[in-house]
Design an enzyme around this catalytic site. Structure first.
Site, mmCIF file in Angstrom:
data_model
loop_
_atom_site.group_PDB
_atom_site.id
_atom_site.type_symbol
_atom_site.label_atom_id
_atom_site.label_comp_id
_atom_site.label_asym_id
_atom_site.label_seq_id
_atom_site.Cartn_x
_atom_site.Cartn_y
_atom_site.Cartn_z
ATOM 1 N N TYR A 1 -1.738 0.280 10.213
ATOM 2 C CA TYR A 1 -2.017 -0.464 8.973
ATOM 3 C C TYR A 1 -0.810 -0.387 8.039
ATOM 4 O O TYR A 1 -0.309 -1.408 7.554
ATOM 5 C CB TYR A 1 -3.270 0.106 8.293
ATOM 6 C CG TYR A 1 -3.448 -0.352 6.857
ATOM 7 C CD1 TYR A 1 -3.785 -1.664 6.565
ATOM 8 C CD2 TYR A 1 -3.272 0.538 5.788
ATOM 9 C CE1 TYR A 1 -3.935 -2.098 5.245
ATOM 10 C CE2 TYR A 1 -3.417 0.120 4.472
ATOM 11 C CZ TYR A 1 -3.751 -1.200 4.207
ATOM 12 O OH TYR A 1 -3.886 -1.622 2.909
ATOM 13 N N THR B 1 0.818 -1.214 0.000
ATOM 14 C CA THR B 1 0.000 0.000 0.000
ATOM 15 C C THR B 1 0.851 1.263 0.000
ATOM 16 O O THR B 1 1.973 1.262 0.545
ATOM 17 C CB THR B 1 -0.915 -0.001 1.245
ATOM 18 O OG1 THR B 1 -1.494 1.299 1.394
ATOM 19 C CG2 THR B 1 -0.152 -0.310 2.520
HETATM 20 N N1 LIG Z 1 -8.749 -1.241 -1.386
HETATM 21 C C1 LIG Z 1 -7.699 -0.426 -1.497
HETATM 22 O O1 LIG Z 1 -7.833 0.737 -1.940
HETATM 23 C C2 LIG Z 1 -6.318 -0.912 -1.124
HETATM 24 C C3 LIG Z 1 -5.256 -0.009 -1.179
HETATM 25 C C4 LIG Z 1 -3.970 -0.462 -0.842
HETATM 26 C C5 LIG Z 1 -3.757 -1.788 -0.505
HETATM 27 N N2 LIG Z 1 -4.814 -2.656 -0.432
HETATM 28 C C6 LIG Z 1 -4.542 -4.046 -0.058
HETATM 29 O O2 LIG Z 1 -5.173 -4.913 -0.996
HETATM 30 C C7 LIG Z 1 -5.566 -6.133 -0.365
HETATM 31 C C8 LIG Z 1 -7.018 -6.415 -0.655
HETATM 32 O O3 LIG Z 1 -7.807 -5.348 -0.134
HETATM 33 P P1 LIG Z 1 -9.384 -5.266 -0.373
HETATM 34 O O4 LIG Z 1 -9.742 -3.829 -0.471
HETATM 35 O O5 LIG Z 1 -9.757 -6.192 -1.467
HETATM 36 O O6 LIG Z 1 -9.904 -5.812 1.028
HETATM 37 P P2 LIG Z 1 -11.084 -6.827 1.372
HETATM 38 O O7 LIG Z 1 -11.357 -6.696 2.821
HETATM 39 O O8 LIG Z 1 -12.212 -6.652 0.400
HETATM 40 O O9 LIG Z 1 -10.399 -8.244 1.063
HETATM 41 C C9 LIG Z 1 -9.584 -8.917 1.993
HETATM 42 C C10 LIG Z 1 -9.976 -10.386 1.945
HETATM 43 O O10 LIG Z 1 -9.093 -11.140 2.757
HETATM 44 C C11 LIG Z 1 -9.845 -12.059 3.579
HETATM 45 N N3 LIG Z 1 -9.002 -12.309 4.757
HETATM 46 C C12 LIG Z 1 -8.590 -11.421 5.696
HETATM 47 N N4 LIG Z 1 -7.764 -12.017 6.584
HETATM 48 C C13 LIG Z 1 -7.650 -13.322 6.188
HETATM 49 C C14 LIG Z 1 -6.904 -14.420 6.672
HETATM 50 N N5 LIG Z 1 -6.136 -14.334 7.780
HETATM 51 N N6 LIG Z 1 -7.019 -15.621 6.032
HETATM 52 C C15 LIG Z 1 -7.795 -15.747 4.923
HETATM 53 N N7 LIG Z 1 -8.518 -14.722 4.412
HETATM 54 C C16 LIG Z 1 -8.438 -13.514 5.036
HETATM 55 C C17 LIG Z 1 -11.152 -11.357 3.829
HETATM 56 O O11 LIG Z 1 -12.216 -12.232 4.160
HETATM 57 C C18 LIG Z 1 -11.384 -10.656 2.483
HETATM 58 O O12 LIG Z 1 -12.085 -11.492 1.580
HETATM 59 C C19 LIG Z 1 -5.239 -5.958 1.117
HETATM 60 O O13 LIG Z 1 -4.016 -6.585 1.395
HETATM 61 C C20 LIG Z 1 -5.106 -4.445 1.288
HETATM 62 O O14 LIG Z 1 -4.257 -4.110 2.341
HETATM 63 C C21 LIG Z 1 -6.087 -2.249 -0.717
#
Ligand SMILES: NC(=O)c1ccc[n+]([C@@H]2O[C@H](COP(=O)([O-])OP(=O)(O)OC[C@H]3O[C@@H](n4cnc5c(N)ncnc54)[C@H](O)[C@@H]3O)[C@@H](O)[C@H]2O)c1
Length: 338
Positions: A149, A125
């Site tokens: 985070y 991120t």
């Molecule tokens: N959405 C954004 O703008 C953004 C920006 C920067 C980084 N990210 C990163 O992208 C990734 C995905 O983010 P997102 O927005 O899709 O989030 P999200 O919450 O929609 O998806 C995360 C998924 O991981 C699963 N999960 C969490 N912990 C788990 C574990 N211990 N074991 C198995 N499954 C688990 C959750 O059930 C969920 O389906 C993350 O790593 C996040 O930090 C997202």
């Protein structure tokens, strides 16, 4: 299929029932790859996982399960999206973030390493960077996360670099800026009930699902006083992962890479784009700046384009991003899935 992916085997997508993971699962399937999803459904939803993907409900920190999945489905690469992702929550419950994003990620890396390693892509991120005055952030900008985070992700990056170098497998830590929008074909979108991302909240306000859109902070050091972010369409980002897999499978270099468009838009500009799409004004209120929010975060995406020369983003226009987000929320509403 991209030639370098032909012999890869299946791709393990952790967090594939979540927002970005489900889009990437579709992108991998579209590219002809086999996909196995591992997700504990803590924030993800089962129906977000594409029907053609194998779905395993479970946790990334469950080493035995990870081993079983890798052997059963002949997994040849890992895309690790699973994480806890809410910056504000991390300010009040940092332990949850260090446990799930750092420790559990490390357990997954160790499980992979103990089988000899394989190409590994970590969702990181822009929150790892130190707050910077206006100017695009390169990968060599200083890292000093404001939020637990961001710190939990920086530590995961560092552990990945160390583990990959000791066990000799290739990796990328992809530092996403603000991911927004939904699959233009309407197959998936941001499906979690609770939303903190600007565009999802704004679209919900537009459709009457919320009384108003709070604008957090109007006196930041930015041209219009509102936070400026770099919005990348989730389907462009998903496609970038397919090319990143090909990059690693083809012997490309490991390291960190920014994922953004190189262009900033303020919260007020996003609101204006949504209003233009709706043809009416959006109900907004001024609210306090959020804990852990920096004023300005825009990527220098030069390295991404150099690393993935065949990747062509298709939805960079803010209007397209807004339109796809609106279409998805209307779809959710029509199917009473909210
Ligand atoms: N959405 C954004 O703008 C953004 C920006 C920067 C980084 N990210 C990163 O992208 C990734 C995905 O983010 P997102 O927005 O899709 O989030 P999200 O919450 O929609 O998806 C995360 C998924 O991981 C699963 N999960 C969490 N912990 C788990 C574990 N211990 N074991 C198995 N499954 C688990 C959750 O059930 C969920 O389906 C993350 O790593 C996040 O930090 C997202």
């Amino acid at each position: 299929m991209i030639a370098a992916l032909r012999d890869l085997g299946a791709v393990l997508i952790t967090g594939g029932a979540g927002y970005i993971g489900s889009h990437t699962a579709w992108a991998c399937l579209d590219a002809g790859l086999r996909v196995v999803i591992l997700d504990n459904l803590s924030t993800g939803v089962r129906h977000a996982a594409p029907p053609k993907a194998v779905f395993v409900e479970g946790a990334v920190e469950d080493r035995d399960l990870v081993h079983e999945v890798i052997r059963t489905y002949e997994v040849g690469a890992v895309l690790h999206f699973a994480a806890s992702t809410i910056v504000e929550e991390s300010m009040v419950d940092p332990d949850k973030y260090h446990r799930n994003n750092t420790l559990n990620s490390f357990r997954l890396m160790e499980a992979i390493a103990s089988l000899g390693g394989m190409p590994f892509i970590l969702s990181s991120t822009a929150a790892v960077y130190a707050p910077s005055p206006q100017g695009r952030l390169t990968e060599s900008a200083s890292v000093d996360p404001v939020s637990p985070y961001g710190l939990s992700k920086l530590r995961a990056e560092q552990l990945l670099a160390g583990t990959a170098s000791v066990f000799g497998f290739p990796y990328l830590a992809m530092r996403y800026f603000n991911v927004a929008g939904a699959d233009p074909l309407g197959r998936t979108g941001p499906s979690a009930r609770s939303a903190t991302h600007l565009l999802k909240v704004a679209v919900q306000a537009a459709l009457g699902l919320r009384p108003t859109l709070p604008i957090h902070g109007r006196s930041h050091d930015t041209p219009d006083g509102a936070c400026v972010r770099d919005y990348i369409h989730v389907s462009d980002l998903a496609q970038a992962h397919v090319h990143a897999l090909a990059h690693l499978a083809g012997g490309g270099a490991s390291g960190v890479v920014n994922c953004g468009t190189g262009r900033g838009a303020s919260v007020l500009e996003v609101v204006a784009a949504l209003e233009a799409e709706l043809g009416r004004a959006l109900p907004t209120t001024n609210a306090a700046a959020r804990l852990g929010d920096v004023a300005y975060a825009v990527a220098d995406e030069t390295k991404l384009r150099q690393l993935l020369p065949d990747w062509t983003p298709r939805y960079e226009d803010l209007g397209l991003i807004v339109r796809s987000a609106l279409a998805w929320e209307r779809h959710m509403l029509a199917h009473a899935a909210i």
